[in-house]
Every structure is written in structure tokens, then in C-alpha cells.
Design a protein around this motif. Sequence first.
Motif: not given
Lengths: 383, 1003
Positions: B797-798, B814, B816-822, B848
Amino acid sequence: MNKNHRAPSNRTLSAVEVKSKFGAEFRRFSLDRSKPGRFDEFYGLLQHVHRIPNVDLLVGYADVHGDLLPINNDDNYHKAITVAAPLLRLFLQRKEEADYSAFGTDTVTRKKTPAALAAVLLRPDATKKKAPIIISLPKDFRPVSSIIDVDILPETHRRVRLYKHGQEKPLGFYIRDGSSVRVTPQGLEKVPGIFISRMVPGGLAESTGLLAVNDEVLEVNGIEVSGKSLDQVTDMMIANSHNLIITVKPANQRNNVVRNSGGAATSGSSGRSSDSNTSFYGFSIPGSMAMAPSHIIQNYEADEESEDEEDLVLEPDGGAKSLLESGAAARSTASSSMPALPRYESHLELRHANGTVASSSSTGSLNAHTRRNLEEDGTVITL
Amino acid sequence: MLNTGTMKRFRRHGHESQRDKHKQDLYQFNKTVEHGFPHQPSSLGYSPSLQLMAIGTRSGAIKLYGAPGVEFMGLHDENTAVTQVHFLPNQVELVTLLEDNSLHMWTLRAHNSTSELLEIGRFTLSGPPGAPPSVTRVTAVLAHSSGELLLLGTEGGHVFVVEVPGFRELEENNISMEDVQSRVPEDYVGRRNLECVEALHENPLNPRQVLIGYSRGLMVLWDLDRQRPVQHFLGTQQLESVWWMEDGGNILSSHSDGSYCQWTVTGEDPQTEPEKQETPYGAFPCKAISKVIQLPSKQGPPFLIFSGGMPRASYGDRHCISVIKSKTHEALDFTSRIIDFFIIREGENQTGEPSALVVLVEEELVVVDLQTEGWPVIQTPYLVPLHCSAITCSHHVSSIPLKLWERVQAAGAHQNTHYSTKPWPINGGQNLAPDPPQRDLLLTGTAGVFHTDADPNDNMNQGSEGEWPPFRKVGCFDPYSDDPRLGIQKIHLCKYSGYLTVAGTAGQILVLELNDEAAEQMVEATVVDLLQGQEGFRWKGQARLDVREEPVLFPPGFQPFAMVQCQPPAVVTAITLHSEWKLVAFGTSHGFGLYDYHQRNNILVKCTLNPSDQMALEGPLSRVKSIKKSLRQSFRRIRRSRVSMRKHHTNNAAKLQEINARLEAEALQEMELAPVQRKIEARSSDDSFTGLVRTLYFADTFVSDGTHSTPSLWAGTNGGAVFAFVLRIPPQERRAEDPLSAQAAKEIQLMHRAPVVGLVVLDGKGAPLPEPLEVAHDLARSPEMHGSHHLLVVSEEQLKMFTLPKVSSKSKLKLTAVDGSRVRRVGVAWFGSKTDEQLESSLVVLTNQGELHVISLPSIKMLVHYPCIRKEDVSGIASCVFTKYGQGFYLISPSEFERFSLSTRWVVEARCLVEPPLQMRPKNPSSPVWRDQSDGVATEHRNFNKESGGFESSPNQVMEHALLNDERVLQEIQKSLEGEQMTFLENNLKTTPKAGNVLSNGD
């Protein structure tokens, strides 16, 4: 977070000083921090030391923020003991004379110091209004949610903040793909959207009453979800699960908050809970300071930044060998004595960050920074 | 006032553009070449004049191969299977027939002294109005030797004549079925219905005569000038193929009953009986002979080569090509379906002695040397079947030192004695790509073991006695694993010391050493209990592998000398090797350990398991898969197989499309009925597999105090925990005796609990610590030990930077919190501009969503990002590996790696030239284009070729695929390693016409 808190307090003195006030009388005694016993024993002890064996009491204590919080079960009793640092101030009232309005976070903003608190409690009976209807106090005092940004959002939207921090209750909802209709310059257009598809019974989301099945999710922590896949939105929500702020367009638009509240009366729980100051969510206990903000948060991006969870760092204690000893020891002493510990910083920062802390990148000046905030706010911290 | 204002604006603008320019200087995204074997080949073509081979695939790709390094690729817009490929004789054009009945004309056009493969025309036969589609459904194509005509035989039995390259229909020359039928004798059984045109063949002596073979067995010799038949051959068996012998006087026909017939061209009409009829594997019913070829040989009798014809009951499932010359008779037995084959002949015009048989089977390309005794196989320099056993992991090593390179090659050569020494026979075109300045290795781990009997060596002498047909196994494709536990999960090679460590599915870790001599030794297993006495758990997964008690003889190459067996024997999820400290760290879903391969003992065990994690305790990961998911998958599989089954009926393209569309619609509908739901829940310590060790890292850094750096081991788990251990390693001279020790130093629990996928320590200057031995070999500057070090923890996530030795968070990104990618894959890479010697390190991340991000170090800011892999392509994303210089590989099919580059400085591209055969073609310097790889200079990355004339310097990339399965099969590893040695896969580049050159960064 709780863990963080337990850690330093475990290292401090094993005895808790108790200063108990009933009417004009004070009693001082101490308790073993590691063996606080049960609440009913403690209750008996209080009756004993004040020599009021047959008086029904309402027990309250002042927490680190100066809030007057009740002690009426084992849980909040233990909480009170663990956070006492090291003095635990108790305020006893006769049940029949109890002033329930004294409890809660409201007390923080208006009367911050224990002295002010005491003033409330000592208010002459003459000015006292008729005692309110006595309702039992909630068992667990933590806010679970709040509606925020009511003043900047369209009335059809609702921004809900779920406080996951420090509690075991699952967030408890599901999302799905779907399609919604948007008004565009070209007319109505069908666009893909993300919707709440299910609530887990007993979950945090359900218990708030602010989210419902088929509500359309528009934003997650300030980031629009349009154009993102279900999996992306899922990951974003999970990444923010410690402090999840979702903006929804409720499927049921009848309970919307009406902003100019002077006019149309709002009904329903959501309308009321939009004002977290007065709601029953308002109770706060230390250790869940993430919930401390009691104002409407307008700039939660900044808040979110500073809101960030603390990672837990463990370094070996006594058992560690020479190689590590110095570092670890230095750290542990630091954590028990200095208020400028990282975890404390974030704590302070949190409470006063609303919109003022631009970003946490200025790590170097963090200490000064928080201290300044502190002064500006004039908050007194009881340690 | 105004002045300062504009100045300010100007300055800011200037600053930004400078930064943008910096980004442009350093980063650009290109998909460059593909390595490996085309997925699902469907057709094969060869041009004797160009000496180029063409392979069409089911996805509509067409790939041309010549000399090693000469490679072209094209893609049909239609994305349907290429059913036939035909080069126009003596031209640079080729024609492809697709499953949708469209014909496409391609040409190789020289441009800037390199050739490009371009589509220049397309055409679909249009029949008379109202005619059924079968009338124009093309079943046979003849590219006439004049290079101007195309004869198209159809399902309806007609032959259409088309002028090329313009695709102009010459209606007056068409040969309709009625024309033919009317002249067939009354009593001929096939008269009623000739069925489709199965074969078209030109008279080798008289190009104006063509032979038309119809499905029912009739063959007609047709005179193109006089527009009338010359002779009828009244075959009675279903026709499969025809072959006109070189002398022009005889015709061979092969049939569906497993027989072939020889007919004499007499000019007397009609011929009712064949001259000779034979069923080679006869007596009992046989399968069809799908193609037959006979070629004369100066030494004695001719070569007769045919595919199929096996006895239906006993060997009907074999994929065989039989080669018969005089008394020598072999049935080459392939492990996958035969697509097509052709013969390469000697001589300028390829009319001489047959020299090699080239067979394309579904999973590999096999070339058999027909001039050497025993018909050995010639090793292919490209199209290596990487997937001969399923690829389970890959590991890339940049800039291999020359010494190791040579030793690996030598060991490989030593093991590959059974291959023909003949040079590669397909050598059209010139490879103009400059020699790569460095040698890289890509190691792949595979799911299983080669069956040894799939190896030509072992079968060379088999089958001579008593067996009929005389089978001989050829090819190495064998996806079936003896034992899934042998599968390789992780590989780590130290390029300086030649130590290799591999870890498998059943908790086994092997340490191997490169040895130039064969050695017989016993490999002792050290059993490590990762549960550390946690009680009440029963491992329900696989059992550990048995360890051999007796010494084993290992051939030269990588030889195992130490082994660790984890208990429980769960799949090894992380591994790392430190050759300077002689330590191997390994992790499973239960914990991790540290093994000293110098003293051969285990130093540290740390159990990371959450006691309530039943899932991890009970067994392999596959158990976790939800029933729902597996059901969905099996439905998809069924659907897909249904589709592909229908695909085989080439006649029903329209129907097929319809079915596809319907299935798609159904799938969509299904989706709408039951929408996919995702649960939103914070990660918890009770989740499954939180203890799974995802990453291990060795670092010499400040773990305990800020003044003394110590060796340390770092481990990251699936549950967002990071563990650090301080290692005490005795000085070099006491290394063998003094005990080593490890002490717990730090433990970080990330609050978000996302899996930790990468750990990097940055030195005082913010650069990642160099690899072990890199400094000792003077290939990297020593790390800056002044100033504070930092720990970068990359979770899904970060990205979070911590100070050392006191761990406190310094900065974070961060994602994942920004664009939902991991984050799926992470690597450290060095970037430099083409002009500047200076290199800077950055983090390369694959998410991902299939996006590549370059992230600056040490400031962890996103610099550029490019979409790279479709996000649905989960296996592609999972297979991605990064090189140290900003390139990477991922699987685009089970058998092919796509190579990409994020760097402006290091790009591997194909540059090759093919000239038309009629013009003066500059001779290749030496016809067998076996460029000697090892004479390259041992270069470090700074010695890149700075030729600026558009030539990109390209690091030599050689794909290695190593299979390490157990000690017994180790020789296979070498074999495959060696398989690389001759592959200049890196030369094996192809121009990808559609690849955009420079994708501007999204900033």
C-alpha cells in the motif's frame, strides 16, 4: 494506538494515586496499577473511604484532556486506571443529584481544566435547573462515526467518517459495481458507479446508521472513485480503513441534512448526528484520540495526513545484549519521561491539526511545530 | 514590479521544464522485444530464397525469423488465427490466410538501412451473388513461382486466380468445379462431388501446369495457358496432400487412411490406378498422412518424409514425422501436435541435398540435421521453449562477469554433446544490432522436471530393436511434472562467486556452486523447524521430499553442496543469498531462518506465525482458493475449450463468431445478475498468512547504534511486520571455526498491515546499498557510511522511509490511498541519460493495475508512470522481473517473455536488414551466423556504447532457463542453462511495428 498507550504507562510507577472528591471532601489513596480489581470492589472502596456506605454514587474522573468521564463498569474503570498518569482524579456525586450534562466531550471545549470542571460540579444548587430525565449512560464511550463537511457538500451528498481506530468491531460493509445516472451538458448519461451492496449485521457501518445498501460511493478520503475499478476502490478503502471517510449519495434522500437549519426541521437520526458535538457519539475516551475532533472538519486531507497511524516499533529490552543496550535503553527512558515522544507528538498534532498542519513532511521541525500549536490553542495537558 | 513578476513566472517555468527535461533524459517506456516461443503457433512458412521462416499464431501474430538476431513481427488487426503462410517465390512478400478467410499481403521494406515488416494489402474472395460462402472459403493457396499469381482453392471446389501483389481477380482464369467435373469419366466414384480443393501444386519443370487435388481423391493436372486439364488421376481415398517430385514425372499423394500413392505423369488421360501404393505402418487401420515430401539425395536413395500415418489403435495419439532413407527409418516422436514442417536444402537456390528438417510443433521448433549420422537435433538459437516445463519464477542478473559467463557456457557445452555440430541452417537477413555491452542472465524456475527420456541423448539408441514404428523422442517440451514438490519457487544467483541458491515447493533450499569438474558428493540436509515448538498444530500439507543418503555424481556445472529442509515443508516464499558473508536466508509461511553454508549449520530461526492462523498451518496455499472462485474459473475454462474446439473447424468462422458473441453476452448478463461484491474490512492480525515471509534482505548498516555498522538480516511479512536481526560474523580468518550469532534488534509492525514486498537500506548519500561483493570487485562505489542510513519499507500500500538506527518514520508515499493500486513488484534500478555519465538510482514499481512507476530515491516521489501490462493479465504482472538498469521482462504467454525498457540509455531493440533476393545481396560475413558471445569485453555498465547515430547500446540479454529440481536432476539445470548459451536470445529481437517509440510521460 491502545498498545502505544499501554506501553509507556507500563513502565511508570506501579501505583496509581487516587484523589477522590465527594461534595467538599477529598480522600487520597492509592491503587496497584497492575491489579486494579473489579469496578464493584472499587465502588465499595470509595463508599468506604468516604464513609458513605449507603449512598448511591455516580463516579466520574477527569481524563488527560480534562473531560469528565463516568466510571460505571469494569471497562471504563480499567481504562481510567491505565491512563492515570499517575494521578487519578475522581468526582463523586449522589445519583439523585447527578448532573449528567457534565459528562462528555462538550466539557472539553467549554471548560478545559479540571478546575473549570469542578466549578460545574460545584455549581450552587439554587441555579440548577430541574434534573433531566435520567437515562442510563452508554456502556462504551467512543464515537463510531460522524457526518462531516455538511457546509461544503451538496445536500444530496453525505460525507461519513468511520472511526475504526482502536476498536474490534469490523467495518462491515460490501461494495459492488453498478451504474448510475448523471446529468451532463449532453443530457442524462448512464455511467458506471460503485455502490454499497451489503451491511454486515453488528458492523461499524451498520451501527452508524449513516450508510445504507445502494448508497452510491462518490469519494474515498477525498479521492473521487469515478473511473476506478471495484478492486481499486476496495483497495483504497482498505488502505484508509483506520480513518475511512466516504462520501456517498444516499439511496434514501429523505434524511438529508438541510443546511439552513433555521427553517425546515430535520428529523431522523442522521440529521441529528451531523452535529457530533451534541450527539451521543460525542463521548470520548483517551486512547482513541483520533476521535477527539469535535468540530466539523473542513479540510480533512490535511487532517488525514497527520491522522496517520503510528507504526509500532519494538526494540528488545533488558534481554538484549551489549550491542543493542544503549540504543534501546535510551529510547525507553525517553519514552517514559519526555512528552515529546513520537507517539505523543502525533497525539497532540491530531488534536489540533484541524486544517493547520499542512503536511507532515516537515518532520524536522515537528517538535517545535506541535508545541506552537499547543500554545496557540491554549490547551492544558494533564500528564 | 511587472518585471519581477514575469521573472518569477519565467523562472518557475524554467525550473519545471528543466525537471521535465531531466525526466525525458532519463526515462522513456518501450516494449522492445519478445523472447521465447510464440504462443499457440498455427502455421509455418519458409522462403528458400530469403532463407526466412515465418510462423503465424492463433492470435493473429506473424513472426519472421532468419539468422540469429534477424527477427520481425507483425500483427493482424483481426486477431484471428493465421491458418496459412506463403512466401511469394523469389520476392520479399508473403501472403497470410486467416481463419476469417481474409488474405493479407506483407512485405519487408528497407527503411533507414533496416527492414520493417509491413502489411501492404488485404483481400477477401467475393463469389458470384447468391453463392454459398463455401464457394469462396479458401482451403488451399499456391503462390505461383512467377511471383505474380496466387491460386486459391476453395471449399466449394473452385480455384480462383488472383494477381498479386495488388490482389486483382483474374476471373477469366478461374477454374470452376464444373469445368473439371464435366471432363471426369462417367464411372469414377468421386465424380458426384469433388469436395474442397485440398492441394494445389505447381509442376517443378513447367510452371504453367498446376496440379489440383480434391478432397475426394481426384487430382487434375491443369494447363493454365490452355485452360484445360492435361491429365486426371482418379484417386479413391480421401486426399490429404500432394507432392510433385523434382523430376516432374511423378506425383505423391497422401491419404486419410494412412497410405501414400505414387502416380506417373504420362500425359495419357486418365490414370485410374496409382503406380505404387503403400501404407507404411499398415495392416491395421492407420491415421491420415497429412503431408508427404520426397526429395532426391545424391548419396543413394531419396528422402521420404511424412507426418502422421500411425496405427490408429496403438499409436494414434502420437505426434510423429517419419523420415525414411533407404533402410534408415525413424519416426520422430514429438511431445506436442505438429503444425507443419519443411526441408532446407543445400545450395545457392536451395535445390541441392536436403540438409535439415524443420518441424514446428505446437510448443517448440525442432530442427533435425539430415546429413549427420543418426540425424541429431540442431540446437535452436532462438524460439527456445522456455516453457518446456511451466515457468514458476524468474530471476534476472545484470552484467555477468566474463569469467562466470564462460564457465556457465562451458558447463553447458559439456552437457550438450548430443546436439548436432552443424550451424544453424536458417540464416537469412543481417543482424545490424550492435554487440551488447554486457551480459545478462535471466534464470527461470519451473514447475517440474524434464523427463529424461524426452532428451535426444538418451533415446539416440533406443527403439532400434523390436519396436515398430521405430520411435525416437525429439524435442524437450514436457509440461508434466513428476512431482509438484520439485517445483522451483525462488532463485538467487551471485554473479561474482558463482553461488546459486534455489528453493522449492516443499520447503527445500539448495545451495549450489559452479564447478568445472564433475563431482560425486553427498548433500546433507539440515532440517529446520520453523514452528519453534509451537504446539497443537498438525501440518496437513505435503510431506517433505526424501533426501538421498548416498553420494550422487554431479556433472560439471552448478552442483549442490548444501541443503536446508524447512519443517513444516511449506512452499518457500522468500530467499536471499549473501556470498560475502556466506549466508542464505529463507522464509515460508511459518517463519524464516538463516543458514551458514560455510559452516553448514543453521544460525537463526524465527517463527512469524500467528498461532490462530489455521490456514497457514494446515497446508499449501492452494487450499485458500475459494470455491466460488474455482467454480468461476472452471466455467471459464469449459467455455474457452468449447470455443477452441469449434475453432478447429475452419469452415465455420461465421458460426464461431456468433457463438463467441453469444457467450460474451451471456457472460455479461451473468455479471449483471450477480454483481461482484468486495468486502471492506481493515486488515487484522488474525487474517490468514500474516506470518508469510515476503521478503528478506541483508544489509551492512547501523542497526543498533549510529557509529558502528553491523551486518543485519531484515525480513518482511504478509502482515506488515518487519524484523531485523543483528548478525555477528567472525573475521575472515576465523570464519570457518567461530560461531555466528544473530540477535533480534528491531521489530516494526506497520499499522496498515499490508504485505511488505520490499526492503531497501539507503546509505548516507541516499543511494541503495550495493550488492555483496560488488564493491570488492570494484563494480560499485562503497556505500557512504557517514551520515545516517535509512530503511525503506515497501508494502503493497505505501512506501515508507524510516531513520536508522532509531526507527522513526521520516517520509512516506501512500500509493493505494491515492489511486487504489497496489505494489506487486519492486526493484532498484540505475538510470542515466544518453549523454551524461552520471547514474542515479530510482525505485521501479509495478502495480496490480499493470502500471510501471519510477519513484525517486531517497525522496520517494513519483516521477513518471507508464501503463505496461493489462491489469487483467495477472500472471503477466506476477511474472515481471526488473533488471538493474531499468529494463524488465514479463510473460505475455506461458512461453514468451516481453521485454521492456524504462531507460533512455539502455534499450534492446532489433535492427536487421533483409534484402530482396533478386538484387545483389551482400553476403553475410560468415554464413553460419554464430556470433561468438564470449569475446565481448567484460564490461561494466559504464562502458556503454555511446555511438550516437541512433544506435542504442543494448545490454546483452540472454535468457537462461534453469530447472533445478532435485539433486538428481541438477544436470538438467545445466543443460538448460547451456541451452541459453547458444541462444542469442538477445539478438533474437524483433521489431514490433506497433510499439510506440517514446511514450511521453504522463506528467
